[in-house]
Design an enzyme around this catalytic site. Structure first.
Site, short mmCIF file in Angstrom:
data_model
loop_
_atom_site.label_atom_id
_atom_site.label_comp_id
_atom_site.label_asym_id
_atom_site.label_seq_id
_atom_site.Cartn_x
_atom_site.Cartn_y
_atom_site.Cartn_z
N ASP A 28 69.47 20.07 126.92
CA ASP A 28 69.24 20.47 125.53
C ASP A 28 69.28 22.02 125.50
OD1 ASP A 28 68.08 20.44 122.85
OD2 ASP A 28 66.20 21.02 123.84
N ASP A 30 67.75 24.65 122.60
CA ASP A 30 66.56 25.38 122.13
C ASP A 30 65.28 24.82 122.75
OD1 ASP A 30 67.40 27.30 119.81
OD2 ASP A 30 68.56 25.47 119.53
N ASP A 221 63.26 19.22 125.13
CA ASP A 221 61.88 19.51 124.71
C ASP A 221 61.48 18.88 123.39
OD1 ASP A 221 63.62 21.17 123.14
OD2 ASP A 221 61.83 22.28 122.52
O1 LIG Z 1 68.55 20.09 120.07
P1 LIG Z 1 68.17 21.52 120.16
O2 LIG Z 1 69.21 22.37 120.84
O3 LIG Z 1 66.80 21.71 120.74
O4 LIG Z 1 68.11 21.99 118.63
C1 LIG Z 1 67.00 21.64 117.79
C2 LIG Z 1 66.86 22.71 116.74
O5 LIG Z 1 66.80 23.94 117.49
C3 LIG Z 1 66.79 25.16 116.74
O6 LIG Z 1 65.54 25.31 116.11
C4 LIG Z 1 64.46 25.48 117.02
O7 LIG Z 1 64.64 26.71 117.75
C5 LIG Z 1 64.62 27.91 116.93
C6 LIG Z 1 64.91 29.10 117.84
O8 LIG Z 1 64.01 29.17 118.91
C7 LIG Z 1 63.24 28.01 116.24
O9 LIG Z 1 63.20 29.17 115.40
C8 LIG Z 1 63.00 26.74 115.40
O10 LIG Z 1 61.70 26.78 114.83
C9 LIG Z 1 63.13 25.48 116.28
O11 LIG Z 1 63.04 24.30 115.50
C10 LIG Z 1 67.95 25.19 115.77
O12 LIG Z 1 67.89 26.38 115.02
C11 LIG Z 1 67.97 23.95 114.89
O13 LIG Z 1 69.12 23.98 114.08
C12 LIG Z 1 68.05 22.72 115.80
O14 LIG Z 1 68.03 21.56 114.99
#
Ligand SMILES: O=P(O)(O)OC[C@H]1O[C@H](O[C@H]2O[C@H](CO)[C@@H](O)[C@H](O)[C@H]2O)[C@H](O)[C@@H](O)[C@@H]1O
Length: 280
Positions: A28, A30, A221
């Site tokens: 994954d 983020d 995560d």
């Molecule tokens: O599947 P992932 O790669 O984990 O994506 C899930 C979401 O991740 C991002 O948002 C998350 O991370 C951001 C940066 O650290 C944070 O600001 C946010 O609060 C988190 O939810 C991404 O921006 C989303 O579009 C994804 O859905």
């Protein structure tokens, strides 16, 4: 974390389970490869982490599976030798550089099961951007086949109003569904396709359909990663590793506390693979 021991502390058990099998790595983005930050556009990956992922991809087929749109996550990771599954697995592309792990044409788009939803996602993106504009700190991210409404920078008293606003827009779109991630509301097509389907699709593309000789490792995560952990449990193959500092309900078998531990785990795997190549 009693039920989900550290994948670092239990590294020898992980290796014992993988013995004689082909590891395939799923990561994954983020919260796994990059730390969670307030601004989604600033969630960059460190050079050290990039180096660790590059190392893993030299030894094992490796895929990034993210909620982000594929192009955006590629621009963060910047490694052409990987598979990328963006939009929660609804947009899968093979390595753009020739890779020893695939016979597919370089850069081929392999799977886009939600293509028909592109116009509606665009329309809802515009509607949500307009309707959430009055809520300070709320932002809408267009992830091509899905959308993210972020509330990390919204005052807590406004979270409920924001969710109600989003739900009221979605009333007009019964073919879309809402799920929740880490301070984010995620909107996606109501098709039966998630990160678990993407994992299975990639294993099949790599020639491991029905194979007992594969050992997929999925590290993630967030709640959407649970779909992939579930697939691994059902297959009875490989392991899921949850990245979390606190104990959580999960279908993963192991845990790592944060991205720095993910990096350490990846480096240990590479060292082990190098040593076993020398021994063979
Ligand atoms: O599947 P992932 O790669 O984990 O994506 C899930 C979401 O991740 C991002 O948002 C998350 O991370 C951001 C940066 O650290 C944070 O600001 C946010 O609060 C988190 O939810 C991404 O921006 C989303 O579009 C994804 O859905």
């Amino acid at each position: 974390m009693e039920k989900h021991p550290s994948a670092l502390a239990a590294f020898e058990s992980v290796l014992a389970a993988a013995k004689g099998k082909k590891i395939v790595m799923f990561l994954d983005y983020d919260g796994t490869l990059s730390p969670i930050v307030r601004d989604p556009d600033s969630a960059v990956m460190s050079e050290e982490m990039r180096d660790a992922v590059r190392g893993v991809a030299e030894h094992f087929p490796t895929a990034i599976v993210s909620g982000r749109c594929r192009d955006k996550v590629f621009n963060f990771v910047k490694l052409a030798e990987l598979y990328y599954a963006g939009s929660h697995g609804m947009d899968i592309k093979g390595p753009t550089a020739q890779s020893k792990h695939t016979k597919a044409k370089a850069g081929a788009v392999l799977c886009q099961p939600a293509r028909a939803f592109l116009p509606v996602i665009e329309e809802v993106y515009r509607a949500l951007t307009a309707s959430t504009a009055p809520i300070p700190g709320a932002t809408v991210e267009n992830n091509k086949f899905c959308l993210s409404v972020h509330f990390r920078c919204v005052q807590e008293e406004k979270w409920r109003a924001l969710e109600e606003q989003v739900r009221s827009v979605l009333k007009e779109y019964p073919d879309l569904r809402l799920t929740k991630g880490r301070k984010v509301l995620e909107i996606r097509p109501s098709i039966k396709w998630d990160k678990g389907n993407a994992l299975q699709f990639l294993l099949e593309s790599l020639g491991f359909a029905g194979s007992n000789s594969v050992f997929p490792i999925y590290i993630g995560d967030d709640s959407t990663d649970e779909d992939a952990f579930k697939v691994l449990r059902n297959l009875g193959q490989g392991i899921g590793i949850l990245v979390s500092k606190i104990p959580k309900e999960t279908r993963a078998s192991y845990s790592l506390r944060e991205p720095s531990e993910v990096e350490e785990f990846l480096r240990k795997l590479v060292s082990w693979s190098k040593e076993s190549r020398q021994r063979d």
